[in-house]
Design a protein around this motif. Sequence first.
Motif, PDB file in Angstrom:
ATOM      1  N   GLU A 150       4.432   7.999   7.777  1.00 37.07           N
ATOM      2  CA  GLU A 150       5.548   7.014   7.794  1.00 37.07           C
ATOM      3  C   GLU A 150       5.717   6.518   6.300  1.00 37.07           C
ATOM      4  O   GLU A 150       4.857   6.566   5.467  1.00 37.07           O
ATOM      5  CB  GLU A 150       4.948   5.740   8.912  1.00 37.07           C
ATOM      6  CG  GLU A 150       5.339   6.438  10.458  1.00 37.07           C
ATOM      7  CD  GLU A 150       4.293   7.133  10.937  1.00 37.07           C
ATOM      8  OE1 GLU A 150       3.291   7.797  10.176  1.00 37.07           O
ATOM      9  OE2 GLU A 150       4.252   7.685  12.145  1.00 37.07           O
ATOM     10  N   LEU A 151       6.761   5.568   6.492  1.00 38.64           N
ATOM     11  CA  LEU A 151       7.050   4.891   5.215  1.00 38.64           C
ATOM     12  C   LEU A 151       5.898   4.374   4.433  1.00 38.64           C
ATOM     13  O   LEU A 151       5.691   4.502   3.263  1.00 38.64           O
ATOM     14  CB  LEU A 151       8.244   3.915   5.312  1.00 38.64           C
ATOM     15  CG  LEU A 151       9.636   4.464   5.280  1.00 38.64           C
ATOM     16  CD1 LEU A 151      10.585   3.628   5.909  1.00 38.64           C
ATOM     17  CD2 LEU A 151      10.011   5.253   4.072  1.00 38.64           C
ATOM     18  N   PRO A 152       5.079   3.399   5.173  1.00 35.01           N
ATOM     19  CA  PRO A 152       3.986   2.562   4.346  1.00 35.01           C
ATOM     20  C   PRO A 152       3.098   3.659   3.875  1.00 35.01           C
ATOM     21  O   PRO A 152       2.259   3.389   2.880  1.00 35.01           O
ATOM     22  CB  PRO A 152       3.507   1.698   5.450  1.00 35.01           C
ATOM     23  CG  PRO A 152       4.517   1.828   6.573  1.00 35.01           C
ATOM     24  CD  PRO A 152       5.160   2.870   6.420  1.00 35.01           C
ATOM     25  N   MET A 153       2.800   4.714   4.400  1.00 34.39           N
ATOM     26  CA  MET A 153       1.963   5.729   4.191  1.00 34.39           C
ATOM     27  C   MET A 153       2.256   6.474   3.190  1.00 34.39           C
ATOM     28  O   MET A 153       1.596   6.610   1.951  1.00 34.39           O
ATOM     29  CB  MET A 153       1.589   6.717   5.346  1.00 34.39           C
ATOM     30  CG  MET A 153       0.549   7.711   5.069  1.00 34.39           C
ATOM     31  SD  MET A 153      -1.091   7.124   4.939  1.00 34.39           S
ATOM     32  CE  MET A 153      -2.254   8.442   5.057  1.00 34.39           C
ATOM     33  N   LEU A 154       3.665   6.562   2.743  1.00 36.66           N
ATOM     34  CA  LEU A 154       4.116   7.445   1.638  1.00 36.66           C
ATOM     35  C   LEU A 154       3.841   6.651   0.588  1.00 36.66           C
ATOM     36  O   LEU A 154       3.392   7.132  -0.660  1.00 36.66           O
ATOM     37  CB  LEU A 154       5.765   7.725   1.587  1.00 36.66           C
ATOM     38  CG  LEU A 154       6.072   8.908   3.056  1.00 36.66           C
ATOM     39  CD1 LEU A 154       7.548   8.848   3.036  1.00 36.66           C
ATOM     40  CD2 LEU A 154       5.485  10.241   2.439  1.00 36.66           C
ATOM     41  N   PHE A 155       4.176   5.430   0.535  1.00 39.27           N
ATOM     42  CA  PHE A 155       4.106   4.416  -0.454  1.00 39.27           C
ATOM     43  C   PHE A 155       2.651   4.581  -0.913  1.00 39.27           C
ATOM     44  O   PHE A 155       2.173   4.146  -2.130  1.00 39.27           O
ATOM     45  CB  PHE A 155       4.621   3.033  -0.319  1.00 39.27           C
ATOM     46  CG  PHE A 155       5.991   2.854  -0.598  1.00 39.27           C
ATOM     47  CD1 PHE A 155       6.674   2.690  -1.949  1.00 39.27           C
ATOM     48  CD2 PHE A 155       6.993   3.019   0.239  1.00 39.27           C
ATOM     49  CE1 PHE A 155       7.828   2.770  -2.145  1.00 39.27           C
ATOM     50  CE2 PHE A 155       8.343   3.015   0.087  1.00 39.27           C
ATOM     51  CZ  PHE A 155       8.955   2.767  -1.035  1.00 39.27           C
ATOM     52  N   SER A 156       1.598   4.384   0.056  1.00 39.03           N
ATOM     53  CA  SER A 156       0.247   4.154  -0.249  1.00 39.03           C
ATOM     54  C   SER A 156       0.034   5.541  -0.898  1.00 39.03           C
ATOM     55  O   SER A 156      -1.217   5.348  -1.865  1.00 39.03           O
ATOM     56  CB  SER A 156      -0.512   3.793   1.017  1.00 39.03           C
ATOM     57  OG  SER A 156      -0.165   2.977   1.618  1.00 39.03           O
ATOM     58  N   LEU A 157       0.419   6.652  -0.338  1.00 39.94           N
ATOM     59  CA  LEU A 157      -0.238   7.974  -1.083  1.00 39.94           C
ATOM     60  C   LEU A 157       0.219   7.810  -2.548  1.00 39.94           C
ATOM     61  O   LEU A 157      -0.480   8.489  -3.381  1.00 39.94           O
ATOM     62  CB  LEU A 157       0.167   8.989  -0.224  1.00 39.94           C
ATOM     63  CG  LEU A 157      -0.394   9.210   1.199  1.00 39.94           C
ATOM     64  CD1 LEU A 157       0.314  10.222   1.925  1.00 39.94           C
ATOM     65  CD2 LEU A 157      -2.144   9.678   1.174  1.00 39.94           C
TER      66      LEU A 157
END
Lengths: 57, 382, 555
Positions: free
Chosen positions: C367-374
């Motif tokens: 999901e979007l937050p995960m993409l930014f975190s990765l």
Amino acid sequence: MLQVIKSVLAAFLGVQSEKNRQQDFQSRSPWPFIVTGVVMTLVFVLVVASVARWAAS
Amino acid sequence: MHSLLPFGRWLLVLCVIFASQVQAAAINTSSGWNLPPGVTSISQEIFSLHMIIFWICVAIAVVVFGVMFWSLFAYRKSKGAKPANFHENTTVEVIWTAVPLLILIAMAIPATATLKKIYDTSDADIDILVTGYQWRWHYQYVEEDLSFFSNLGTPRSQILGEEDKGDFYLLEVDNPLVVPVGKKIRFLFTSNDVIHAWWVPDLAIKKDTIPGFINESWTIIDEPGTYRGQCAELCGRDHAYMPIEVRAVSQETYDEWLEEQRQMLAEDAAGSQREWTMDELMDRGKGVYNTYCAACHQADGSGMPPAFPALKNNPMMITEEGRDAHIDAVLYGRSGTSMPAYSGTLSVADIAAVITYERNAWGNDAGDRVQPSEISEMLSDD
Amino acid sequence: MVPELPPRPDKHQAISDTAAGGSAVDQGGHHHEQPTGLLRWLLTTNHKEIGTLYMLFALLMFFIGGTMALIVRAELFQPGMTFVVPEFFNQMTTMHGLIMVFGAIMPAFVGLANWLIPVQIGAPDMALPRLNNFSFWLLPVSFTILLSTLFMEGGGPNFGWTFYAPLSTTYGPPSTSFFILAMHLAGISSILGAINIIATILNLRTPNMRLMDMPLFVWTWLITAFLLIAVMPVLAGVITMMLLDINFGTSFFDAAGGGDPVLFQHLFWFFGHPEVYIMILPAFGIVSAIVPTFARKRLFGYASMVYATASIALLSFVVWAHHMFTVGLPLTAQLFFMYSTMLIAVPTGVKVFNWIATLFRGSISFELPMLFSLAFIVQFTIGGLSGVMLAIAPVDFQYHDTYFVVAHFHYVLVPGAVFAILAAAYYWLPKWSGVYPNVKLGLAHFWLSVIGVNLTFFPMHFSGLAGMPRRIPDYALQFADFNMLSSIGGFLFGISQLLFVAVIVLCIRKKGEKAPAQAWEGAEGLEWQLPSPAPLHTFDTPPEFIPERDSPSRH
């Protein structure tokens, strides 16, 4: 006391096992940890400084 | 819950980014995208330290990102991965703390050795005092009673794009620092105004020049050649315009150059006594003006009011009454403005010439000449 | 094994009663008429509204500072003086740095703290709601003053965001005293904010939540707040000394009067280095919240993460002079700071390893937050690795004050801290607004940002190694290609942030898929018990918290 020093060292490295942590948090007062932490910080700075001094000579 | 980007596309785009970065690395091979190994034993040691730590970082990155991307790929939910339930492993944590620690200690040992060599400035053959000025370098050969300023050599027309830029755009000077090869040269660094930093990558020397302090560094250049650098500490408006050019030559050439410089000094001293013609003054004045004055007051004297007043049609410069104030401003600067004092920077001949030039260029018609002897008299009165 | 819980001290109840009493005026207020319109925002003491204000302010400053960065990049697109004059260029680089550090990144983190800390620890509000209002409203005043210097005679600050004396004192523009005033106000705001955060965390946790039961975001902010209190007064001291030098004839930093320009740098970096960690520790907290959620697996090594954060914070006080390797420190000092700097890399590395161990054998979705975190983890690690290179003092002689340094700290701050802030926004927007952020816009925002940010900053490593000094408006021809790439990337990154604004506007206008209380399947924490959007007043009575069930450090 040894336990306290070990825990502070663990904090310096940033690694601590859950078991030891639980044991630490059984202690009634945080002060031994705080005082040891401050002392060990000074010791750490002095150790790095004396290594630097030794390496520079 | 959400529509997700298919993992394959995700990976593809990442590859594209990576490829674009590798390509970015390859674009400029002719002019270099890495540190220069340089021409001294210290610069080469630094270069190899740099390459070692670089490859260590690459190796760490490959391992860390390898594990990370493999985990992202292998344990993605869309392929039905079920989460494990572990959240600590002291042994593993101790290992991944100890390994970087050991790598860093291994790095610290050669770094310490190199640093100690850099700090050993003893037994120098030649001492050169480098003084930073806004925005030029001053070099003083301590044993030789020789000193001069080194200014940007690139004409303003190239900076403003009115002319094609040369190969050494912004990296060329009017008077390069000339040193012999194979001799231990000690540099002493200080500053006349703000902090600058003297940096020549090929010599691996970067040292701040700080008012009130003297820093030291040294070099032994093995190969003859021209080595270029720049000021590396923000020092105000023309920070980009105070390059460094070091010319390393054989001992004979160096001796000849020293002799030449001494003769020029003698000629200058003689010149300050004799009478100069208008043409001589205007000719020399134009050169001095373009080097020292044009950055603020512009090549055509129009200035940039209100910070930098116009000299063209400036009452001070077209009337007889303004003459003394004009000379005073050039010699001693204007307090409360950015106009510096030039009495310590320029020779009397240069000062006389530039004042004459300002009074007679761009349609200014004061018509008078200022003679070097007049300036040296004024200065000796002080 | 279930540990025996230490008995909760009775005084906690007393304290939280007082605190609740303190905010009772405000709580009682919603029976009376609430001010509306502008006055509502001016007078609000509600942590959610103040948090929103902080974040909107940070977003505005992000765009102002970003526009300045684009002016810089436009000038650097090609060699030659092409677009602006050097005086203005220097003002742009300086203001860009000051605004991004003090106006965008720090307020964004304080805004997140305001919104999230009370709801993550089950508190009704911040401990000191009126102080909270005051510390926010200092910021617009501060930055209005700072921006107004651009229009003063002689222009705004032009001496770099590090404002080294004597360039900023004897040789500074006449507006420097206004710059000092603005910094003082921003500093007071930070200190008050930090006091409030510490008071909240230490006093208002829901019963049974011990310190080691707090979410990592709360932990990292607790440590950050102590750092702020420790170092902001140093900044205040150094700018006061500047003020005295400029206006009252002292010579702290003026060598001609017996002063010491190097002292300025020691003082500045004693503040400045912990400041670097102030801007990254809360990001660690955010990523430590998001990664476990979308890996559907608990954070690996919670205790280690807390200890590593504390260790980084302590070490950050003894590494400051690595910013000053070229000022001519004695050899022993040079070695000391080289060694201590290399050591601080270790606990920082431990954190990255912990996140990866969290991913390992998880059940991962993107999901979007995960993409930014990765992306944060990868890009922050790149910045960390170049930091290790910079720590080697002899090699730093070649890197110092070049674009290599610019690449390094931008990697830590933009693809690092800024990406973490964006991840936080995408993660908690459902809680704040009640609707999920638009996925299509969000994905476009993510990919354009990743491409833009790397295209901007990766080539800077090469231009720096090739020899380009920082803070120059014009450069030699061999740096032209890399600069052109950086400028293109900069504009791509800058413009794609407008997509983020679109995402936020859609959320504020409730356009999008409605979010349930538990907005993300794997999310843990008290905030997800609240309805989405969270009502204005929450946890008027402390929520139930059973450590064996809810603690992130449970077995």
